[in-house]
Write a protein that holds these residues in place. Structure first.
Motif, PDB file in Angstrom:
ATOM      1  N   UNK A  47       0.794  -1.229   0.000  1.00  0.00           N
ATOM      2  CA  UNK A  47       0.000   0.000   0.000  1.00  0.00           C
ATOM      3  C   UNK A  47       0.827   1.281   0.000  1.00  0.00           C
ATOM      4  N   UNK A  48       1.875   1.328   0.811  1.00  0.00           N
ATOM      5  CA  UNK A  48       2.607   2.581   1.020  1.00  0.00           C
ATOM      6  C   UNK A  48       3.787   2.745   0.071  1.00  0.00           C
ATOM      7  N   UNK A  49       4.604   1.703  -0.075  1.00  0.00           N
ATOM      8  CA  UNK A  49       5.826   1.823  -0.864  1.00  0.00           C
ATOM      9  C   UNK A  49       5.577   2.244  -2.322  1.00  0.00           C
ATOM     10  N   UNK A  50       4.572   1.685  -3.035  1.00  0.00           N
ATOM     11  CA  UNK A  50       4.343   2.133  -4.431  1.00  0.00           C
ATOM     12  C   UNK A  50       4.052   3.629  -4.532  1.00  0.00           C
ATOM     13  N   UNK A  51       3.336   4.188  -3.549  1.00  0.00           N
ATOM     14  CA  UNK A  51       3.034   5.625  -3.583  1.00  0.00           C
ATOM     15  C   UNK A  51       4.299   6.439  -3.334  1.00  0.00           C
ATOM     16  N   UNK A  52       5.122   5.981  -2.368  1.00  0.00           N
ATOM     17  CA  UNK A  52       6.362   6.702  -2.078  1.00  0.00           C
ATOM     18  C   UNK A  52       7.319   6.687  -3.260  1.00  0.00           C
ATOM     19  N   UNK A  53       7.242   5.654  -4.078  1.00  0.00           N
ATOM     20  CA  UNK A  53       8.168   5.533  -5.206  1.00  0.00           C
ATOM     21  C   UNK A  53       7.803   6.438  -6.382  1.00  0.00           C
ATOM     22  N   UNK A  54       6.589   6.983  -6.386  1.00  0.00           N
ATOM     23  CA  UNK A  54       6.157   7.747  -7.565  1.00  0.00           C
ATOM     24  C   UNK A  54       5.995   9.234  -7.299  1.00  0.00           C
ATOM     25  N   UNK A  55       5.719   9.630  -6.048  1.00  0.00           N
ATOM     26  CA  UNK A  55       5.499  11.054  -5.791  1.00  0.00           C
ATOM     27  C   UNK A  55       6.808  11.819  -5.917  1.00  0.00           C
ATOM     28  N   UNK A  56       6.784  13.029  -6.510  1.00  0.00           N
ATOM     29  CA  UNK A  56       8.026  13.766  -6.749  1.00  0.00           C
ATOM     30  C   UNK A  56       8.576  14.495  -5.534  1.00  0.00           C
ATOM     31  N   UNK A  57       7.726  14.835  -4.550  1.00  0.00           N
ATOM     32  CA  UNK A  57       8.195  15.618  -3.412  1.00  0.00           C
ATOM     33  C   UNK A  57       7.302  15.359  -2.204  1.00  0.00           C
ATOM     34  N   UNK A  58       7.815  15.742  -1.008  1.00  0.00           N
ATOM     35  CA  UNK A  58       7.036  15.575   0.220  1.00  0.00           C
ATOM     36  C   UNK A  58       5.790  16.435   0.206  1.00  0.00           C
ATOM     37  N   UNK A  59       5.896  17.661  -0.325  1.00  0.00           N
ATOM     38  CA  UNK A  59       4.728  18.551  -0.382  1.00  0.00           C
ATOM     39  C   UNK A  59       3.629  17.949  -1.247  1.00  0.00           C
ATOM     40  N   UNK A  60       4.040  17.323  -2.347  1.00  0.00           N
ATOM     41  CA  UNK A  60       3.043  16.697  -3.225  1.00  0.00           C
ATOM     42  C   UNK A  60       2.380  15.522  -2.518  1.00  0.00           C
ATOM     43  N   UNK A  61       3.153  14.768  -1.726  1.00  0.00           N
ATOM     44  CA  UNK A  61       2.586  13.652  -0.974  1.00  0.00           C
ATOM     45  C   UNK A  61       1.549  14.150   0.024  1.00  0.00           C
ATOM     46  N   UNK A  62       1.864  15.247   0.705  1.00  0.00           N
ATOM     47  CA  UNK A  62       0.916  15.825   1.665  1.00  0.00           C
ATOM     48  C   UNK A  62      -0.337  16.303   0.960  1.00  0.00           C
ATOM     49  N   UNK A  63      -0.177  16.913  -0.248  1.00  0.00           N
ATOM     50  CA  UNK A  63      -1.344  17.394  -1.003  1.00  0.00           C
ATOM     51  C   UNK A  63      -2.252  16.240  -1.404  1.00  0.00           C
ATOM     52  N   UNK A  64      -1.653  15.119  -1.810  1.00  0.00           N
ATOM     53  CA  UNK A  64      -2.457  13.962  -2.217  1.00  0.00           C
ATOM     54  C   UNK A  64      -3.298  13.455  -1.048  1.00  0.00           C
ATOM     55  N   UNK A  65      -2.653  13.334   0.113  1.00  0.00           N
ATOM     56  CA  UNK A  65      -3.348  12.798   1.281  1.00  0.00           C
ATOM     57  C   UNK A  65      -4.432  13.755   1.763  1.00  0.00           C
TER      58      UNK A  65
END
Length: 503
Positions: A47-65
């Motif tokens: 669940x988590x690792x595939x998402x971490x492998x594709x997002x370009x930045x931490x800010x983008x990860x926070x925006x997705x969530x």
């Protein structure tokens, strides 16, 4: 792409959260610890690792969530991995129903149902994400427009074949060829050109051209610093750059690409130019006249930086010649000249004024009173409107100002010229009108022909008669029928079957 340390950090946090959640929902706290650790690790990997492998930045990860289920800022690939995670967790929850049953089967032993449910749920999520990627039916907003934009993002096309296929399919190719000179290159020079291909009828030129140039500048810098294009070890990175940029621009109108070169994380940012003040530049027809808004010193140094088409067209823009006249003079297709002029208008280099016709009617506007108090405009006007003969002195401002005020409704320009005789005052009426239109001292009354033939006598074959309905201007009719507007006006007037409304 996130750095390895960042991925490990978020993976560890996620693992601890998932382990705690499993314990809170009934997993053994002290017994079967190894089984719980194995299940937690499997869930985190799925669940988590595939998402971490594709997002370009931490800010983008926070925006997705934080923004989910709003996917307007999320790419189709990211949506697929989010769906895999959601369905995997859902499958894990459904499979837990097997634990309390008294069937006494081997597959009920903890944590086998959890592994099985997570795996099946992930497969269902992958299928749902793939379906959404190619149809856009689950999350339609993710493939259309973003909240920050007020237009549908024009799509690029990925062609891996020759330019002939692009031309056959009526595609436009936007490129920025580059040549780098260095003794390390074969023959001392390395040339490349990354192109964007868009549909021929697309109006995306003005939006994609800055991206094309910016991408070329990025590649020049990367090649000079790291031999990014010529070193085979970076070939996968080049492909990644192209694919990420392609997906991001098509889905969201922007893209952030992370590259890892020589243990350095390099972020590249691309974003389509939004519509100017939220409005697309106007369509340019063959009878519009481009005029420069600001002074442009056209010398050899500036011309060399332009593309080949602009090098030919820009020196011919004088505020008098129409788009069609420029195309005839340069022997170019009208659509090519129109697109170049449209881009110049987008960047506030030129304004567009209607074609000068002696059959037109012009009226003065309130703006002419401001003209009387603006010495800069007065000087520019006298220089522009004079008859282009160096032996003649400048006209008098009093004559120019009086002529602008004499423009009244109900009087055609031809009648105005016969009565006022501007050339006796050393004033070129053509340049006089164009300057007034450009500075909004004058307003053109547009002519709309109305056909007097009864509707039942009109046939679909005669498009001209059907188009003369009081809603289509004379210039539009002339452009559609490839006629000079003056000639078309004379033909319609001579037939005695049309009335003309000016507004």
């Amino acid at each position: 792409m996130l750095s390895t340390i960042t991925i490990i950090k978020y993976f560890s946090i996620s693992w601890f959260v998932i382990y705690s959640t499993l314990v809170l929902f009934g997993s053994p706290l002290l017994n079967d610890i190894l089984e719980t650790v194995a299940l937690t690790t499997f869930i985190t990997l799925v669940t988590v690792l595939p998402i971490l492998r594709i997002v370009p930045s931490e800010n983008h990860l926070v925006d997705i969530i934080s923004n989910f289920p709003d996917t307007s800022e999320t790419s189709p690939a990211e949506i697929t991995r989010i769906l895999v995670a959601i369905f995997a967790v859902l499958g894990l929850w459904i499979s837990s129903a097997l634990y309390p049953l008294d069937w006494d089967r081997w597959y009920q032993r903890y944590p086998i149902p959890g592994f099985f449910g997570t795996f099946v749920g992930a497969l269902v999520g992958l299928a749902a994400g793939t379906f959404n990627k190619y149809t856009g039916r689950l999350f339609p907003d993710s493939s259309k427009s973003t909240k920050k934009q007020c237009l549908i993002i024009p799509k690029t096309e990925l062609f891996l074949h020759s330019i002939k296929i692009c031309l056959k399919n009526q595609m436009k190719i936007l490129g920025y060829p580059v040549g780098l000179d260095h003794i390390n290159y074969g023959r001392g020079r390395y040339t490349f050109n990354m192109c964007f291909v868009v549909a021929w009828d697309s109006n995306a030129d003005s939006m994609y051209e800055p991206i094309v140039q910016k991408c070329a500048e990025y590649l020049i810098e990367l090649e000079q610093e790291y031999n990014f294009l010529t070193n085979n070890i970076y070939q996968d990175q080049v492909v990644k750059l192209i694919n990420f940029m392609f997906d991001g621009l098509n889905s969201k109108g922007e893209s952030v690409v992370g590259l890892q070169i020589d243990d350095q994380n390099i972020m590249l940012y691309f974003k389509l130019c939004p519509s100017y003040r939220g409005i697309e530049p106007p369509e340019v027809n063959a009878y519009m006249v481009p005029m420069f808004i600001r002074d442009i010193n056209i010398n050899n140094r500036i011309i060399e930086k332009m593309d080949v088409l602009s090098q030919k067209i820009i020196p011919r823009i004088d505020g008098i010649a129409t788009v069609r006249e420029i195309s005839n003079l340069l022997q170019l297709d009208v659509s090519l000249v129109a697109r170049c002029v449209r881009n110049l208008h987008f960047y506030e280099c030129v304004s567009l004024v209607p074609m000068f016709l002696y059959s037109n009617t012009y009226v003065a506007t309130e703006r002419v009173h401001d003209f009387y108090m603006n010495q800069t405009e007065i000087t520019d006007c006298l220089e522009f409107v004079k008859i282009q003969d160096s032996s003649l002195p400048l006209p008098e401002f009093s004559d120019v100002f009086r002529l602008y005020l004499s423009m009244k409704c109900g009087r055609k320009l031809l009648d105005w010229v016969k009565e006022e005789k501007p050339r006796q005052m050393r004033i070129d009426e053509h340049r006089f009108v164009q300057f007034g239109m450009h500075h909004q001292f004058l307003r053109k009354l547009t002519i709309y022909p109305i056909c007097l033939i009864p509707p039942q006598e009109k046939t679909p074959k005669n498009k001209l008669l059907c188009s003369c309905n009081g809603k289509t201007s004379l210039e539009e009719l002339a452009f559609e029928n490839n006629l000079d507007p003056d000639k078309l006006y004379d033909l319609l007037e001579e037939s005695k079957k049309f009335e003309f409304v000016m507004k």
